[in-house]
Design a protein around this motif. Structure first.
Motif, PDB file in Angstrom:
ATOM      1  N   MET A 258       0.790  -1.233   0.000  1.00 27.58           N
ATOM      2  CA  MET A 258       0.000   0.000   0.000  1.00 27.58           C
ATOM      3  C   MET A 258       0.819   1.277   0.000  1.00 27.58           C
ATOM      4  SD  MET A 258      -2.930  -0.886   2.815  1.00 27.58           S
ATOM      5  CE  MET A 258      -3.529   0.809   2.762  1.00 27.58           C
ATOM      6  N   ILE A 259       1.937   1.282   0.722  1.00 28.86           N
ATOM      7  CA  ILE A 259       2.626   2.533   1.019  1.00 28.86           C
ATOM      8  C   ILE A 259       3.101   3.281  -0.210  1.00 28.86           C
ATOM      9  CG2 ILE A 259       3.329   1.932   3.360  1.00 28.86           C
ATOM     10  CD1 ILE A 259       5.950   0.935   2.251  1.00 28.86           C
ATOM     11  N   GLY A 260       3.352   2.566  -1.300  1.00 32.04           N
ATOM     12  CA  GLY A 260       3.822   3.234  -2.505  1.00 32.04           C
ATOM     13  C   GLY A 260       2.807   4.205  -3.073  1.00 32.04           C
ATOM     14  N   VAL A 261       1.549   3.792  -3.088  1.00 29.52           N
ATOM     15  CA  VAL A 261       0.487   4.660  -3.607  1.00 29.52           C
ATOM     16  C   VAL A 261       0.315   5.879  -2.709  1.00 29.52           C
ATOM     17  CG1 VAL A 261      -1.951   4.800  -4.229  1.00 29.52           C
ATOM     18  CG2 VAL A 261      -0.688   2.678  -4.621  1.00 29.52           C
ATOM     19  N   THR A 262       0.357   5.646  -1.397  1.00 30.53           N
ATOM     20  CA  THR A 262       0.234   6.751  -0.446  1.00 30.53           C
ATOM     21  C   THR A 262       1.374   7.752  -0.619  1.00 30.53           C
ATOM     22  OG1 THR A 262      -0.714   5.180   1.138  1.00 30.53           O
ATOM     23  CG2 THR A 262      -0.058   7.320   1.989  1.00 30.53           C
ATOM     24  N   ALA A 263       2.597   7.233  -0.716  1.00 27.84           N
ATOM     25  CA  ALA A 263       3.760   8.099  -0.856  1.00 27.84           C
ATOM     26  C   ALA A 263       3.742   8.861  -2.174  1.00 27.84           C
ATOM     27  CB  ALA A 263       5.041   7.279  -0.748  1.00 27.84           C
ATOM     28  N   ALA A 264       3.257   8.222  -3.231  1.00 28.88           N
ATOM     29  CA  ALA A 264       3.223   8.877  -4.540  1.00 28.88           C
ATOM     30  C   ALA A 264       2.351  10.120  -4.510  1.00 28.88           C
ATOM     31  CB  ALA A 264       2.709   7.900  -5.600  1.00 28.88           C
ATOM     32  N   ALA A 265       1.256  10.053  -3.769  1.00 30.44           N
ATOM     33  CA  ALA A 265       0.360  11.212  -3.671  1.00 30.44           C
ATOM     34  C   ALA A 265       1.070  12.394  -3.030  1.00 30.44           C
ATOM     35  CB  ALA A 265      -0.886  10.838  -2.866  1.00 30.44           C
ATOM     36  N   GLY A 266       1.848  12.127  -1.987  1.00 28.27           N
ATOM     37  CA  GLY A 266       2.593  13.194  -1.328  1.00 28.27           C
ATOM     38  C   GLY A 266       3.806  13.637  -2.124  1.00 28.27           C
ATOM     39  N   ALA A 267       4.450  12.693  -2.839  1.00 26.83           N
ATOM     40  CA  ALA A 267       5.664  13.005  -3.590  1.00 26.83           C
ATOM     41  C   ALA A 267       5.399  14.013  -4.709  1.00 26.83           C
ATOM     42  CB  ALA A 267       6.268  11.724  -4.174  1.00 26.83           C
ATOM     43  N   VAL A 268       4.224  13.946  -5.305  1.00 30.95           N
ATOM     44  CA  VAL A 268       3.882  14.886  -6.370  1.00 30.95           C
ATOM     45  C   VAL A 268       3.949  16.324  -5.864  1.00 30.95           C
ATOM     46  CG1 VAL A 268       2.019  15.703  -7.871  1.00 30.95           C
ATOM     47  CG2 VAL A 268       2.465  13.253  -7.659  1.00 30.95           C
ATOM     48  N   ILE A 269       3.420  16.547  -4.674  1.00 32.83           N
ATOM     49  CA  ILE A 269       3.409  17.895  -4.100  1.00 32.83           C
ATOM     50  C   ILE A 269       4.818  18.325  -3.705  1.00 32.83           C
ATOM     51  CG2 ILE A 269       2.523  19.307  -2.193  1.00 32.83           C
ATOM     52  CD1 ILE A 269      -0.005  17.554  -2.267  1.00 32.83           C
ATOM     53  N   TYR A 270       5.603  17.406  -3.141  1.00 28.49           N
ATOM     54  CA  TYR A 270       6.990  17.736  -2.790  1.00 28.49           C
ATOM     55  C   TYR A 270       7.809  18.040  -4.045  1.00 28.49           C
ATOM     56  CZ  TYR A 270       6.820  16.770   2.212  1.00 28.49           C
ATOM     57  OH  TYR A 270       6.553  16.846   3.557  1.00 28.49           O
ATOM     58  N   PHE A 271       7.540  17.331  -5.136  1.00 31.55           N
ATOM     59  CA  PHE A 271       8.253  17.588  -6.389  1.00 31.55           C
ATOM     60  C   PHE A 271       7.919  18.981  -6.925  1.00 31.55           C
ATOM     61  CE2 PHE A 271       8.364  17.457 -11.061  1.00 31.55           C
ATOM     62  CZ  PHE A 271       9.699  17.108 -11.264  1.00 31.55           C
ATOM     63  N   GLN A 272       6.646  19.354  -6.844  1.00 29.56           N
ATOM     64  CA  GLN A 272       6.227  20.675  -7.302  1.00 29.56           C
ATOM     65  C   GLN A 272       6.906  21.782  -6.507  1.00 29.56           C
ATOM     66  OE1 GLN A 272       1.965  20.381  -6.932  1.00 29.56           O
ATOM     67  NE2 GLN A 272       1.700  19.702  -9.046  1.00 29.56           N
ATOM     68  N   ARG A 273       7.220  21.519  -5.252  1.00 30.75           N
ATOM     69  CA  ARG A 273       7.855  22.520  -4.393  1.00 30.75           C
ATOM     70  C   ARG A 273       9.383  22.466  -4.456  1.00 30.75           C
ATOM     71  NH1 ARG A 273       3.779  21.817   0.838  1.00 30.75           N
ATOM     72  NH2 ARG A 273       2.049  23.014  -0.042  1.00 30.75           N
ATOM     73  N   GLY A 274       9.929  21.569  -5.280  1.00 34.38           N
ATOM     74  CA  GLY A 274      11.373  21.501  -5.472  1.00 34.38           C
ATOM     75  C   GLY A 274      12.125  20.785  -4.381  1.00 34.38           C
ATOM     76  N   TYR A 275      11.453  19.935  -3.608  1.00 35.39           N
ATOM     77  CA  TYR A 275      12.095  19.249  -2.494  1.00 35.39           C
ATOM     78  C   TYR A 275      12.605  17.851  -2.845  1.00 35.39           C
ATOM     79  CZ  TYR A 275      10.442  22.843   0.734  1.00 35.39           C
ATOM     80  OH  TYR A 275      10.230  24.030   1.397  1.00 35.39           O
ATOM     81  N   ILE A 276      12.550  17.450  -4.113  1.00 33.60           N
ATOM     82  CA  ILE A 276      13.075  16.148  -4.517  1.00 33.60           C
ATOM     83  C   ILE A 276      14.300  16.379  -5.392  1.00 33.60           C
ATOM     84  CG2 ILE A 276      12.630  14.028  -5.804  1.00 33.60           C
ATOM     85  CD1 ILE A 276       9.769  14.141  -4.920  1.00 33.60           C
ATOM     86  N   ASP A 277      15.492  16.114  -4.829  1.00 34.54           N
ATOM     87  CA  ASP A 277      16.772  16.321  -5.500  1.00 34.54           C
ATOM     88  C   ASP A 277      17.226  14.993  -6.099  1.00 34.54           C
ATOM     89  OD1 ASP A 277      19.344  16.807  -6.293  1.00 34.54           O
ATOM     90  OD2 ASP A 277      19.928  17.884  -4.477  1.00 34.54           O
ATOM     91  N   PRO A 278      17.404  14.923  -7.435  1.00 38.30           N
ATOM     92  CA  PRO A 278      17.817  13.664  -8.081  1.00 38.30           C
ATOM     93  C   PRO A 278      19.131  13.100  -7.542  1.00 38.30           C
ATOM     94  CG  PRO A 278      17.074  15.248  -9.723  1.00 38.30           C
ATOM     95  CD  PRO A 278      17.156  15.987  -8.412  1.00 38.30           C
ATOM     96  N   VAL A 279      20.056  13.962  -7.136  1.00 36.18           N
ATOM     97  CA  VAL A 279      21.347  13.497  -6.609  1.00 36.18           C
ATOM     98  C   VAL A 279      21.140  12.648  -5.359  1.00 36.18           C
ATOM     99  CG1 VAL A 279      23.546  14.239  -5.613  1.00 36.18           C
ATOM    100  CG2 VAL A 279      22.576  15.478  -7.554  1.00 36.18           C
ATOM    101  N   ILE A 280      20.114  12.961  -4.597  1.00 34.56           N
ATOM    102  CA  ILE A 280      19.799  12.200  -3.386  1.00 34.56           C
ATOM    103  C   ILE A 280      18.796  11.094  -3.683  1.00 34.56           C
ATOM    104  CG2 ILE A 280      18.880  12.346  -1.037  1.00 34.56           C
ATOM    105  CD1 ILE A 280      19.704  15.292  -1.019  1.00 34.56           C
TER     106      ILE A 280
END
Length: 278
Positions: free
Chosen positions: A204-226
């Protein structure tokens, strides 16, 4: 620290996170965040973004293996994901309003709660109570325990659905996948066998995390290097953990592993948050 050493360190830590995360149903984020913030001094918001990616990777690696080995209840997570995904969106939207030093403290408090609850005395025999809603939605199932195929029945479906919304809010807010709360809700509230709870949580957790990850990506908090080495290490760790879980027939072993790992990291996170505040 050079970029190569930094990447290798993240890969090794992410592998461990995926291994333990898939076996306990926590999702790996509970190790990724302390790894990045405590040891590598990464900003908490970027650590949460990478954690959400690790949760998706853990779910992708372990979830497929659990379905193949008949451990995950497929209909149950599809039903509960409606609630937890909505909660994740709500949590992610309000994440920016939470002071950075409070995030580790909140994570630690939730993990300690989960650890204590996982060690309480509980009958691991599958419930024989019949839930009319569970029967209507066909949520009951079976799982393999060694050579045995054991049937179980889901109870308190409505309460479990509400608990999953809260777990989703925590996931979007803190980036830990909220696997600890999902396992608690399924194991305690819905009386699903612990082995099935952890494997279904990983699914289950992947679907839950994906929903939140979209918003974090829009805010620039997902760095590919990490995020890239985190995702890579976690996938391989999750596949290893999934194989190990199918060979463990004692729920007590899983509960003890769950409690020890969670407690140690919870203390670290709370200390880090309080230290940053002062």
């Amino acid at each position: 620290m050079t970029l190569i050493a930094f990447t290798f360190f993240i890969l090794a830590g992410a592998y461990l996170a995926g291994l333990i995360g898939s076996m306990t149903g926590l999702g790996g984020g509970f190790i990724v965040i302390p790894l990045l913030t405590l040891l590598l001094h990464v900003n908490i918001h970027y650590a949460v973004g990478a954690s959400l990616i690790s949760v998706i990777a853990t779910s992708s690696g372990a979830g497929a293996a659990y379905v193949k080995d008949s451990l995950s209840n497929f209909r149950l997570p599809m039903f509960l994901e409606v609630s937890t995904t909505l909660g994740a969106i709500v949590g992610a939207l309000y994440a920016a309003l939470v002071p950075a030093h409070l995030i580790p403290v909140m994570i630690g408090a939730i993990l300690i709660f989960s650890s204590v609850m996982s060690l309480r005395k509980k009958n691991d025999n599958p419930s024989k109570q019949v839930s009319k809603l569970g029967e209507r939605l066909k949520l009951n199932g079976t799982y393999n325990n060694g050579s045995q195929v054991i049937p179980y029945k889901v109870r308190h479906v409505t309460s479990g659905f509400i608990a999953m919304f809260f777990a989703g809010v925590i996931s979007g807010l803190l980036g830990i996948g909220s696997g600890a709360l999902k396992v608690f809700a399924m194991d305690t509230v819905m009386n699903i066998p612990f082995k099935v709870s952890t494997s279904t949580s990983s699914f289950m957790i992947g679907v839950t995390a994906a929903a939140g990850a979209v918003i974090y990506f829009q805010r620039g908090y997902i760095d590919p290097v990490i995020a890239v080495p985190v995702a890579t290490g976690v996938v391989f760790g999750a596949l290893t953990g999934a194989k190990l879980l199918t060979k463990i027939n004692s729920p007590q072993v899983l509960r003890l592993l769950f409690a020890i790992v969670v407690s140690l990291l919870a203390v670290q996170m709370i200390y880090n948050g309080l230290k940053a505040h002062h």
